[in-house]
Design an enzyme around this catalytic site. Structure first.
Site, PDB file in Angstrom:
ATOM      1  N   LYS A 192      19.345 115.545  34.922  1.00 47.93           N
ATOM      2  CA  LYS A 192      20.263 115.314  33.795  1.00 47.93           C
ATOM      3  C   LYS A 192      19.642 114.302  32.828  1.00 47.93           C
ATOM      4  CE  LYS A 192      22.807 111.865  36.479  1.00 47.93           C
ATOM      5  NZ  LYS A 192      23.972 111.666  37.366  1.00 47.93           N
ATOM      6  N   TYR A 222      12.298  85.780  15.563  1.00 49.05           N
ATOM      7  CA  TYR A 222      13.660  85.596  15.050  1.00 49.05           C
ATOM      8  C   TYR A 222      14.443  84.631  15.931  1.00 49.05           C
ATOM      9  CZ  TYR A 222      13.068  89.698  12.027  1.00 49.05           C
ATOM     10  OH  TYR A 222      12.645  90.576  11.073  1.00 49.05           O
TER      11      TYR A 222
HETATM   12  C1  LIG Z   1      23.513 111.467  38.633  1.00 52.27           C
HETATM   13  C2  LIG Z   1      24.059 112.044  39.858  1.00 52.27           C
HETATM   14  C3  LIG Z   1      23.320 112.042  41.041  1.00 52.27           C
HETATM   15  C4  LIG Z   1      21.981 111.342  41.169  1.00 52.27           C
HETATM   16  O1  LIG Z   1      22.195 109.968  41.311  1.00 52.27           O
HETATM   17  P1  LIG Z   1      20.998 108.936  41.515  1.00 52.27           P
HETATM   18  O2  LIG Z   1      21.661 107.635  41.705  1.00 52.27           O
HETATM   19  O3  LIG Z   1      20.201 108.980  40.255  1.00 52.27           O
HETATM   20  O4  LIG Z   1      20.222 109.398  42.676  1.00 52.27           O
HETATM   21  C5  LIG Z   1      23.856 112.678  42.150  1.00 52.27           C
HETATM   22  N1  LIG Z   1      25.073 113.271  42.099  1.00 52.27           N
HETATM   23  C6  LIG Z   1      25.815 113.284  40.977  1.00 52.27           C
HETATM   24  C7  LIG Z   1      27.147 113.939  40.992  1.00 52.27           C
HETATM   25  C8  LIG Z   1      25.346 112.675  39.832  1.00 52.27           C
HETATM   26  O5  LIG Z   1      26.087 112.666  38.728  1.00 52.27           O
END
Ligand SMILES: *Cc1c(COP(=O)(O)O)cnc(C)c1O
Length: 385
Positions: free
Chosen positions: A35, A267
């Protein structure tokens, strides 16, 4: 010449991390979670290295299209399911598995016309209170789905809120076990933290109750660990988990300045020299995705934000600006570091030294996930072995 900053995606590290997670998963199949454009790495860039996964999990339908366009014929899972009824047509066309986390999605599926029945992932809210059906509604939802001609198989799933911390997963595993008792079908519960911390067959006594087999179950869903960031930093580092950085952000020094005591940098004059020292001005700023809030005062007792100059550790001094940041060169002779020298903001330096993204994230008060996902589009990305 382009601005001297680039991000590298390390394909062997990705493949090695996946292999490491597969070992931890035992007999379970592995979803590589891709994702957010593969946590900022780019789906197309990581795909060749992650083809050894059993499936790809993501949440954007356009990203699912991209995975199919790459030629992947195995499972692709929509972690948030469909957002509107029309999306089910995409699921049928691309043969996507989709999460069912509220009842209206079952109504949509019941009204959907498809030649091929779908595999769905029925999600239980076991206590995180983000997505999923409450335990008392879970069985009825399962029965409804089971009766639909549109459904071929139902996977049972939940997600943990505290797999990386002291609260752990036992309380949610108990809710999951109770809600799914006697229901047939495959199970999927573990993210990276649950898999690495709670999935080991020889896990600690606290985990014996939950059962490592149940944590690994049929499908595991690691994301962050695939990319070489520790899910439970600072308790454990990537070195502890046997993971390698999949992304390096490297830039070069554009200029140096020699400071006298009392001189300030950048800055807001956030850093004041107390003795003569040299600093390097680096072609990386917050518009590249570097965190502007990273500590930079250099005051004793204040947190330090680490960087690697030619592979050697140094630190940020002075506030990060849009296009530049400044680093301490006091430990380096003019021959050792100057204009053109490599500065690694995170990941692997040219000489192989590693600065875990988790260390930079911790200094900046965030997590590795956020830094990788925030890599800016203007940074050129190159895949290397
Ligand atoms: C993002 C996600 C994962 C992966 O999680 P990590 O902490 O990156 O391993 C697994 N299951 C779901 C439902 C997620 O949304």
């Amino acid at each position: 010449m382009p601005r001297p900053i680039e991000a590298l995606v390390h394909t062997q590290a990705l493949a090695g991390n996946l292999q490491r997670l597969r070992l931890a998963a035992g007999d379970a199949r592995v979803w590589a979670v891709v994702k957010a454009d593969a946590y900022g790495h780019g789906i197309e860039r990581v795909y060749p290295a992650l083809m050894g996964a059993d499936g790809f999990a993501l949440l954007d339908l356009a990203e699912a299209e991209r995975v199919r366009a790459l030629g992947w014929r195995g499972p692709v899972l929509l972690l948030e399911g469909v957002f509107e009824p029309r999306d089910l047509e995409t699921c049928s066309r691309l043969r996507l598995w989709h999460t069912i986390h509220r009842e209206e999605q079952i109504d949509w599926l019941a009204a959907h016309k498809t030649r091929d029945a779908h595999t769905v992932v029925l999600k239980l809210n076991s206590g995180m209170n983000r997505l999923g059906l409450q335990p008392r509604a879970f069985r009825q939802a399962w029965t409804r789905l089971d009766a639909l001609a549109q459904v071929e198989a139902i996977v049972l799933a939940t997600h943990f809120s505290d797999a990386d911390g002291p609260r752990g997963i036992a309380h949610q595993m108990e809710v999951f076990a109770e809600a799914t008792r006697d229901l047939p079908g495959e199970r999927s519960v573990a993210n990276s933290a649950a898999l690495l911390r709670h999935g080991r067959a020889d896990g600690g006594a606290a985990e014996a109750a939950a059962g490592a087999d149940q944590v690994r179950s049929d499908w595991v869903r690691p994301g962050i660990a695939v990319y070489g960031s520790s899910p439970d930093h600072p308790e454990h580092t990537i070195a502890h988990w046997g993971l390698l950085p999949a992304m390096s952000l490297r830039a070069r020094i554009l200029a140096t300045q020699s400071l006298a005591p009392g001189d300030t940098v950048g800055y807001g004059s956030r850093f004041t020299a107390r003795e003569p020292l040299r600093i390097g001005v680096v072609a990386c700023g917050y518009a590249d995705g570097y965190p502007r809030g990273a500590p930079c005062s250099g005051l004793p007792g204040e947190p330090v934000t680490p960087v690697l100059v030619n592979g050697r550790r140094s630190r940020l001094l002075g506030r990060v600006s849009m296009d530049m940041l400044t680093v301490d060169l006091s430990g380096f002779s003019a021959d050792e570091a100057g204009v053109g020298s490599e500065v690694t903001l995170w990941g692997r330096a040219g000489d192989g030294s590693v600065l875990a993204i988790d260390e930079v994230a911790q200094a900046a008060g965030t997590i590795g996930y956020e830094l990788m996902c925030a890599l800016a589009r203007r940074v050129t990305v190159r895949c290397v072995d």
